[in-house]
Motif scaffolding. Structure first.
Motif, mmCIF file in Angstrom:
data_model
loop_
_atom_site.group_PDB
_atom_site.id
_atom_site.type_symbol
_atom_site.label_atom_id
_atom_site.label_comp_id
_atom_site.label_asym_id
_atom_site.label_seq_id
_atom_site.Cartn_x
_atom_site.Cartn_y
_atom_site.Cartn_z
ATOM 1 N N ALA A 85 -12.818 31.043 -2.475
ATOM 2 C CA ALA A 85 -11.678 31.748 -3.070
ATOM 3 C C ALA A 85 -12.185 32.944 -3.849
ATOM 4 O O ALA A 85 -13.269 32.905 -4.434
ATOM 5 C CB ALA A 85 -10.901 30.812 -3.992
ATOM 6 N N ARG A 86 -11.383 34.009 -3.854
ATOM 7 C CA ARG A 86 -11.766 35.174 -4.648
ATOM 8 C C ARG A 86 -10.520 35.871 -5.174
ATOM 9 O O ARG A 86 -9.498 35.956 -4.481
ATOM 10 C CB ARG A 86 -12.633 36.151 -3.856
ATOM 11 N N ILE A 87 -10.622 36.379 -6.383
ATOM 12 C CA ILE A 87 -9.519 37.094 -7.025
ATOM 13 C C ILE A 87 -9.515 38.533 -6.515
ATOM 14 O O ILE A 87 -10.565 39.182 -6.442
ATOM 15 C CB ILE A 87 -9.674 37.064 -8.545
ATOM 16 N N ILE A 88 -8.333 39.037 -6.166
ATOM 17 C CA ILE A 88 -8.199 40.415 -5.690
ATOM 18 C C ILE A 88 -7.085 41.107 -6.460
ATOM 19 O O ILE A 88 -6.243 40.465 -7.089
ATOM 20 C CB ILE A 88 -7.898 40.476 -4.176
ATOM 21 N N GLY A 89 -7.074 42.443 -6.387
ATOM 22 C CA GLY A 89 -5.956 43.229 -6.888
ATOM 23 C C GLY A 89 -6.034 43.543 -8.373
ATOM 24 O O GLY A 89 -6.595 42.789 -9.160
#
Length: 441
Positions: A76-80
């Protein structure tokens, strides 16, 4: 503001089954639930399932923060920045997970929530409850939630009634919601065309006046939205609605300014062809769409240069550069597509010139097929006389001997027939040896 109470529709009273939900989405839902968080499917996937469409994407919302989501899943990775989201990957599939967003006004001291002076959302990363999140949705048909804990649907905005009535209705005041995010205007058109829904009169009314706000949307974002508009299988209906509400003028101003009846027929023929190819699971490149959508602007600009005494090839090249440069300021066309657009255009005046070795060379050009398809659309629209397209159709199906006969037959025709360019006859140089024209190699 009073928060809405959901109408809870238990599993035995709605048709959505876990068998219709992708394995990756179920893994995310159960992963969040097992970690002690609330987890819901939301929006378009539920709307599509209820209207008989198999969703391409499944979106998840939760009360877990982006950091908690990221810690829950290995991949999982945080974007934006504008909206912080988490992408969770299971195999080849990526599930987008968002945290419930809160209501409230923007505060200049609050770095997590910012609006522009005209009301457009620049950043919003303040989290809240599912009730607040529901009020933040754009259309009522997207404000429906599926709870993995009990398999019930949670309806906060009369979503089920609007889906049954095939009605597209914005949440809240339509003009305000469009100003917050002008892309909602083209989303209204896309959903209406895709779902065959009627746009509610209150939702429809501001479109005519607010269409120019599309100029405030970042060009890179509009490129992605344009692909959704025209590559969802309803391009013909989408074009009609965009033109009806003035949104086409905002997206393609140079084309809209010079449109003729034959240009309109060309665009409509291209959209029909796009829908047909997608229905047959055939590819459609964005370059071809842009070549069609910008062709009227190119022809008008080229004609202006020709009137100023510029040579045809030079006029075409200059016009192409100008039209693409202007359009990129509105919709950011990646160079890998804009270069193909120019090749398709460059081949149009070359396709009628088929004498000698030209036909054999052209048919091996990497953009020949796209240029040939474009030529057929121009003939269908009545922009040019029919004939060359059928010749190329026959040429592609012929063997080598038949192709040579077809080219020889052209040589027997009058120089002025068939649009072969200049009427001068050239003395053909005799070659030593028996080498033939270039083949596929």
């Amino acid at each position: 503001m009073r928060l809405p109470e959901p109408v809870i529709i238990p599993r035995d009273q709605h048709p959505i089954s876990r068998k219709q939900i992708s394995r990756a989405a179920l893994n995310v839902l159960y992963g969040l639930h097992d970690a002690g968080f609330e987890a819901f499917l939301v929006g378009g996937c539920l709307r599509d399932l209820l209207t008989g469409i198999q969703p391409k994407d499944f979106d998840v919302v939760t009360n877990a923060t982006p950091e908690e989501i990221e810690r829950t899943f290995r991949r999982a990775r945080i974007i934006g920045r504008r909206f912080r989201l988490v992408h969770v990957r299971f195999g080849p599939e990526v599930i987008e997970v968002a945290t419930f967003r809160a209501l409230g006004e923007a505060d200049e001291s609050d770095d997590d929530r910012r609006h522009s002076h005209d009301g457009q959302i620049l950043r919003d990363n303040v989290y809240g409850s599912i009730e607040e999140d529901a009020l933040r949705r754009d259309f009522t048909v997207n404000a429906l939630y599926y709870n993995i804990a009990d398999f019930a649907l949670y309806d906060f905005a009369g979503s089920m009634d609007d889906i049954k009535a095939r009605r597209l209705r914005l949440m809240g005041d339509p003009a305000t919601r469009y100003r917050e995010d002008p892309v909602r205007m083209i989303r209204a058109v896309r959903f209406a065309a895709k779902l065959d829904f009627d746009i509610d009169p209150a939702t429809e009314a501001p479109l005519y006046e607010l269409a120019p706000l599309m100029g405030q949307v970042p060009p890179a974002r509009l490129f992605d939205e344009m692909l959704k508009l025209f590559l969802s299988g309803q391009a013909q209906d989408t074009l009609k609605l965009l033109q009806e509400y003035g949104l086409f003028d905002a997206l393609f101003p140079a084309t809209a300014e010079v449109m003729t009846d034959s240009d309109q027929r060309l665009l409509e023929a291209a959209m029909r062809n796009t829908d047909r190819r997608l229905a047959q699971d055939k590819p459609v490149t964005p370059a071809f769409l842009f070549a069609v959508l910008l062709w009227p602007a190119l022809r008008a600009r080229q004609a202006m240069h020709l009137d100023n005494g510029m040579a045809p090839a030079v006029a075409l090249n200059k016009a192409a550069g100008q039209v693409i440069a202007e359009q990129v300021s509105q919709i950011a066309i990646p160079r890998r597509f804009s270069s193909v657009v120019r090749e398709i255009w460059d081949l149009q005046p070359r396709l009628p010139r088929r004498h000698g070795n030209r036909a054999g060379q052209l048919v091996t050009h990497p953009r020949f097929r796209a240029a040939y398809d474009f030529l057929l659309l121009r003939e269908e629209a009545g922009e040019i006389a029919p004939g060359v397209g059928q010749w190329w159709t026959d040429y592609q199906e012929a063997d080598e001997d038949a192709r040579e006969d077809m080219v020889r037959a052209l040589g027997k025709a009058a120089p002025s027939s068939g649009g072969e360019g200049s009427g001068r006859k050239r003395r053909r140089r005799r070659r030593r040896g028996g080498g033939g024209s270039g083949g596929a190699g």
